[in-house]
Design an enzyme around this catalytic site. Structure first.
Site, mmCIF file in Angstrom:
data_model
loop_
_atom_site.group_PDB
_atom_site.id
_atom_site.type_symbol
_atom_site.label_atom_id
_atom_site.label_comp_id
_atom_site.label_asym_id
_atom_site.label_seq_id
_atom_site.Cartn_x
_atom_site.Cartn_y
_atom_site.Cartn_z
ATOM 1 N N ALA A 1 -18.106 -3.592 -65.934
ATOM 2 C CA ALA A 1 -19.381 -4.143 -64.683
ATOM 3 C C ALA A 1 -18.183 -4.927 -64.163
ATOM 4 C CB ALA A 1 -19.460 -5.412 -65.663
ATOM 5 N N LYS A 2 -18.418 -4.703 -62.754
ATOM 6 C CA LYS A 2 -18.493 -5.074 -61.370
ATOM 7 C C LYS A 2 -19.363 -5.522 -60.344
ATOM 8 C CE LYS A 2 -14.330 -5.380 -59.789
ATOM 9 N NZ LYS A 2 -13.313 -5.087 -61.110
ATOM 10 N N GLY A 3 -19.120 -6.618 -59.769
ATOM 11 C CA GLY A 3 -19.942 -7.334 -58.841
ATOM 12 C C GLY A 3 -19.286 -7.778 -57.545
ATOM 13 N N VAL B 1 -22.804 -4.485 -61.402
ATOM 14 C CA VAL B 1 -23.713 -3.015 -61.439
ATOM 15 C C VAL B 1 -23.040 -3.514 -62.608
ATOM 16 C CG1 VAL B 1 -22.615 -0.875 -61.533
ATOM 17 C CG2 VAL B 1 -22.744 -2.364 -59.411
#
Length: 419
Positions: free
Chosen positions: A107-109, A62
């Site tokens: 962001a992050k994942g 994201v």
């Protein structure tokens, strides 16, 4: 899809965002835009397991907002990874980067998996395939992943190698938190925990607390909690409680952290440490201490236990350890100095920024230089947030969110709307 978004951390983060937007009278257009990420990628991919079977995994990346610079955020491997949690963490990362004054967006994942159940070869295949699935969505000038819960510098090495093999050349700046041997930065592994303690030192001066005579409890004994406990011990703080995923230990006279490290190395657990009593991990949060550091996972301080907190300083080493409801109680109580997660644990992304700069330049700094830069940036951010808190008459969490969001909003206004 609706279930994917229905996550407790996402709900808490949106509630915090709305509370802050109201408090600062944020422009309605910017407010509506920042409630949603720029893009969200969901992938499913097969992995051949060691026994020859094929398993399907779900992965996420994201990207919330890149107005101030490339997207930046961790990759976590955990069973509760979903779109809602990942989006919430990306939103918080946008604020965190702006708060620290570093040129990144959030962001992050992650991958929905229990990494402890996979062999090293299975983890490598999973990491490489996940990287291949999102390879067009990351890059040194676009989105730079980093390690998070359940991932390590080895994970980042596999990600970097997969990306580099695809590009036909070494691209060390595509990730941060990687091993020193392939362009990682000194102090990256210690940065988050060390930054938490720097914030505790600054907060202690504000509440007139002598850390040399203070007590502390830390929930979590990984990269963040373990490093925080070591630094507190070095400062003369009496660490009376430590907890991890398996349980907690309590020693009213204090825990010798170097001896605990040795015990953990030999047994694989903190439990059974000589001179301590084994207790529930959740009980760590309710010990009567001067400094409490939740450094494990989100949502551990909630309506059911927030009234039983007995600390003077709450330093949030984990992301989102306090639910929205509990945060409201803390604001009403007013007797605990809260250092919110977007400030307290910002040391990790700050040194990730240093690593990214070093990787781009192929020029590396000493540990002392990095530590000095980290201390300077974090103390500056603490001072700025505390001034907002004092001048606007709001709590530290609201002040931190206001300060970070104000910087993002200013950048969005200056850049304008395309087309």
């Amino acid at each position: 899809m609706e279930m994917e978004w229905d996550d407790p951390l996402y709900r808490s983060t949106v509630a915090l965002f709305e509370h802050t937007a109201e408090a600062m009278d944020l422009d309605v257009n910017i407010r509506r835009r920042l409630r949603h990420p720029d893009r969200a990628v969901i992938v499913t991919f097969p992995i051949r397991m060691d026994d020859g079977s094929v398993e399907i995994f779900h992965g996420y990346r994201v990207q919330h907002n890149n107005t101030r610079g490339p997207f930046k955020g961790g990759v976590r491997y955990a069973l509760d990874v979903n779109l809602g949690e990942t989006t919430a963490l990306a939103m918080l990362m946008t604020v965190k980067c702006a708060l620290m004054g570093i040129p990144f967006g959030g962001a992050k994942g992650g991958v929905r998996v229990d990494p402890t159940k996979l062999s090293r070869s299975e983890l490598q295949r999973l990491t490489r395939r996940f990287t291949a699935e999102i390879i067009n969505d990351i890059g040194p000038n676009f989105d730079i992943p980093a390690p998070d819960m359940g991932t390590t510098q080895q994970t980042m090495a596999w990600m970097m190698d997969t990306y580099s093999q695809n590009k036909g050349r070494a691209v060390p700046a595509v990730v941060t938190g990687k091993p020193i041997s392939i362009g990682g930065s000194l102090l990256r592994n210690q940065a988050t925990g060390r930054g938490v303690v720097y914030m505790v030192e600054d907060a202690a001066r504000e509440v007139n607390l002598d850390l040399g005579k203070a007590s502390a409890a830390v929930q979590g004994f990984g990269n963040v909690g373990g490093e925080a406990a070591r630094r507190l011990h070095q400062l003369g703080v009496k660490v009376v409680g430590i907890g991890d995923v398996h349980g907690g230990i309590h020693a009213p006279d204090g825990i010798d952290i170097p001896l605990l490290d040795a015990h953990f190395a030999s047994t694989g657990t903190i439990l059974g440490f000589p001179g301590s009593e084994d207790i529930e991990t959740s009980a760590i949060l309710e010990l009567p201490v001067d400094v409490l550091i939740p450094a494990a996972t989100s949502g551990v301080i909630h309506e059911g236990n927030v009234a039983r907190l007995r600390c003077r300083i709450l330093a949030e080493g984990a992301n989102g350890p306090v639910t929205a409801a509990a945060d409201g109680v803390l604001r009403e109580r007013g007797d605990i100095f809260v250092i919110p997660d977007v400030l307290a644990n910002a040391g990790g992304v700050t040194v990730s920024y240093f690593e990214w700069v070093q990787s781009l330049q192929m020029f590396f700094w000493s540990a002392d230089e990095i530590d000095q830069r980290l201390r300077q940036l974090m103390s500056r951010a603490f001072t700025e947030v505390h001034e907002v808190s004092r001048d606007r008459g709001v709590d530290m969490r609201t002040a931190a969110m206001m300060h970070g969001l104000a910087r993002v909003a200013e950048a969005m206004k200056v850049r304008g709307l395309f087309p």
